[in-house]
Design an enzyme around this catalytic site. Structure first.
Site, short mmCIF file in Angstrom:
data_model
loop_
_atom_site.label_atom_id
_atom_site.label_comp_id
_atom_site.label_asym_id
_atom_site.label_seq_id
_atom_site.Cartn_x
_atom_site.Cartn_y
_atom_site.Cartn_z
CG HIS A 14 -3.34 7.71 -0.67
ND1 HIS A 14 -4.54 7.24 -0.22
CD2 HIS A 14 -2.41 7.14 0.13
CE1 HIS A 14 -4.35 6.42 0.79
NE2 HIS A 14 -3.08 6.34 1.02
CE LYS B 166 -6.83 -1.14 5.03
NZ LYS B 166 -5.83 -0.36 4.30
CG ASP C 22 -0.36 -16.55 11.64
OD1 ASP C 22 -1.02 -15.80 10.90
OD2 ASP C 22 -0.75 -17.66 12.03
CD GLU D 132 -3.03 1.10 2.18
OE1 GLU D 132 -3.45 -0.02 2.51
OE2 GLU D 132 -3.50 2.16 2.60
C1 MEV Z 1 -6.17 3.54 4.56
O1 MEV Z 1 -5.50 2.35 4.21
C2 MEV Z 1 -6.23 3.69 6.07
C3 MEV Z 1 -7.08 4.85 6.58
O2 MEV Z 1 -8.39 4.78 6.05
C4 MEV Z 1 -7.10 4.75 8.09
C5 MEV Z 1 -8.07 5.68 8.77
O3 MEV Z 1 -9.06 6.12 8.16
O4 MEV Z 1 -7.85 5.93 9.97
C6 MEV Z 1 -6.50 6.19 6.16
#
Ligand code: MEV
Length: 431
Positions: free
Chosen positions: A385, A271, A287, A83
């Site tokens: 990004h 995430k 793992d 990513e």
């Molecule tokens: C993207 O991979 C992760 C984010 O969405 C995390 C977040 O929103 O805190 C930027």
């Protein structure tokens, strides 16, 4: 403390220059530099013995996050991730933390034991069965340890047994007698060790209390391998031309509160944390599915899914972050001994013990969250990004190294950043 000056503008160097810089600064040895230069991966022989029906290798970029200081010690953190922006974000957040406090992140391991379970069904006298298990705890622990004597020699082994009765109810027609075995696995993650010990206990337990075996397996809810990382960021360090530091701090706290209140947000918040955690767990040969499963179960322990990292303000007005989650990683066993990149990762981190490795991973997760929240409550995440996204689109269209640089700039000026625009630009550039 090693001299960090040569790492300035690291991202602007070519891959070869980065490796040379690390070698010249003596962060890595000549042999390690060679592994990086030649991108040494798994040999065919090793790969074909690791999984079934192996055909090829699936590669993921491997980089390092900079600026990390944890408990006063600087680290270069290896990360394997596909990513864009994840490594840059972690490095930026780590810089904010070390500028605020030269000791950087403060971390601790709350414990380091693994738990496994044996479920028995058709136990007719559960109270008596539980008493029997409690009375025979020492003998059962001995059986478990005899099944895996090498861990006892290394100072670890089975330490305790708990037992629980789960009666049938309206939504669940089965009742279970569950025996939980806790094991000090020392430097190993311990899945095989636990499973061997648990399986050795099944027949003795059936003989002791009756009932029928359902299963014996390690639990990935590693509630006894918790790690905590905290950090403090001074508001002035969060300030930009557009935003005051206090405003950014308060918005980050609000973002943390939002994640507490809304499961849709909590999931994405976590995430982002796992973006960092998984990348190091993977790079260290551990793992990552086990870590993911444990993290999300831990996030739900109160009955509602909660953010793993939270932010508040201390009495001096500093932003304070805290993350607590299970981190049952090992430094031996599994693929660690056979994967050259996993070995290199451990070396890059200074060959930490399992507890230290877990703490580094916790700090990385907290940094990743800080970076995401700061971007989200200020400029948004798309800005960061864009450049890598543009490069990925051009690569997908077949652009060469020489074409990527000028075309990235051109693509970023276009109103629509998509494959079609990238292809149009590439065709026009090639004439
Ligand atoms: C993207 O991979 C992760 C984010 O969405 C995390 C977040 O929103 O805190 C930027």
């Amino acid at each position: 403390m090693p001299d960090l000056t040569p790492l300035a503008k690291f991202y602007k160097k070519t891959r070869q220059e980065r490796i040379d810089t690390l070698e010249q600064a003596e962060w890595i040895s000549e042999a390690q530099a060679r592994i990086l230069r030649e991108s040494l991966g798994l040999s065919d022989n090793t790969a074909s013995h690791m999984i079934e029906n192996q055909l090829s290798l699936y590669q993921i970029p491997y980089g390092i996050a900079l600026n990390f200081v944890i408990n006063g010690k600087p680290y270069l953190i290896p990360m394997a991730t596909e990513e864009p922006s994840v490594i840059a974000a972690a490095s930026n957040a780590a810089k904010l933390v070390s500028l605020s406090n030269p000791d950087g992140f403060v971390t601790e391991s709350l414990d380091r034991q693994m738990v496994g379970q044996i479920a028995l069904t058709n136990v007719t006298e559960p109270d008596l069965a539980m008493l029997k298990v409690q009375k025979k705890e020492e003998e059962l622990l001995t059986i478990a340890n005899l099944a895996h004597p090498s861990i006892v020699k290394r100072g670890g082994g089975a330490t305790s047994i708990q037992v629980k009765w789960i009666p049938a109810n309206e939504s669940n027609p089965d009742s279970f007698l569950v025996v939980y075995l806790t094991v000090d696995t020392k430097e190993a993650m311990g899945a095989n060790m636990l499973n061997t010990m648990l399986e050795s206990l099944v027949a003795p337990l059936e003989a002791l209390i009756g009932g029928q075996r359902l299963m014996a397996i390690l639990s990935n809810y590693a509630s006894q391998s918790l790690v905590r990382a905290t950090c403090v960021v001074k508001p002035q360090i969060l300030a930009s031309v557009t935003y005051s530091g206090e405003l950014v701090r308060d918005k980050i706290i609000s973002a943390s509160n939002f994640a507490r209140a809304d499961i849709y947000r909590a999931t994405t918040h976590n995430k982002g944390i796992m973006n960092g955690i998984d990348a190091l767990v993977l790079a260290s040969g551990n793992d990552w599915r086990a870590i993911e499963a444990g993290a999300h179960a831990y996030a739900s322990q109160s009955g509602s899914y909660q953010p793993l990292a939270t932010w508040s303000k201390d009495e001096d007005g500093n932003l304070v972050g805290e993350i607590v989650l299970p981190m049952p990683v090992g430094t031996v066993g599994g693929s660690i001994a056979i994967h050259p990149m996993a070995q290199l990762s451990h070396q890059l981190l200074g060959s930490p013990q399992a507890k230290e490795l877990a703490q580094i991973i916790g700090a990385l997760g907290l940094a990743q969250n800080l970076a995401a929240l700061k971007a989200l409550v200020t400029v948004g995440i798309q800005k960061g990004h864009m450049s890598l996204q543009a490069k990925s689109l051009l690569i997908a269209c077949g652009a060469t190294d020489e074409e990527i640089e000028p075309l990235t700039e051109a693509l970023l000026k276009e109103p629509h950043l998509n494959q079609e625009t990238a292809m149009t630009l590439l065709k026009a550039y090639r004439g």
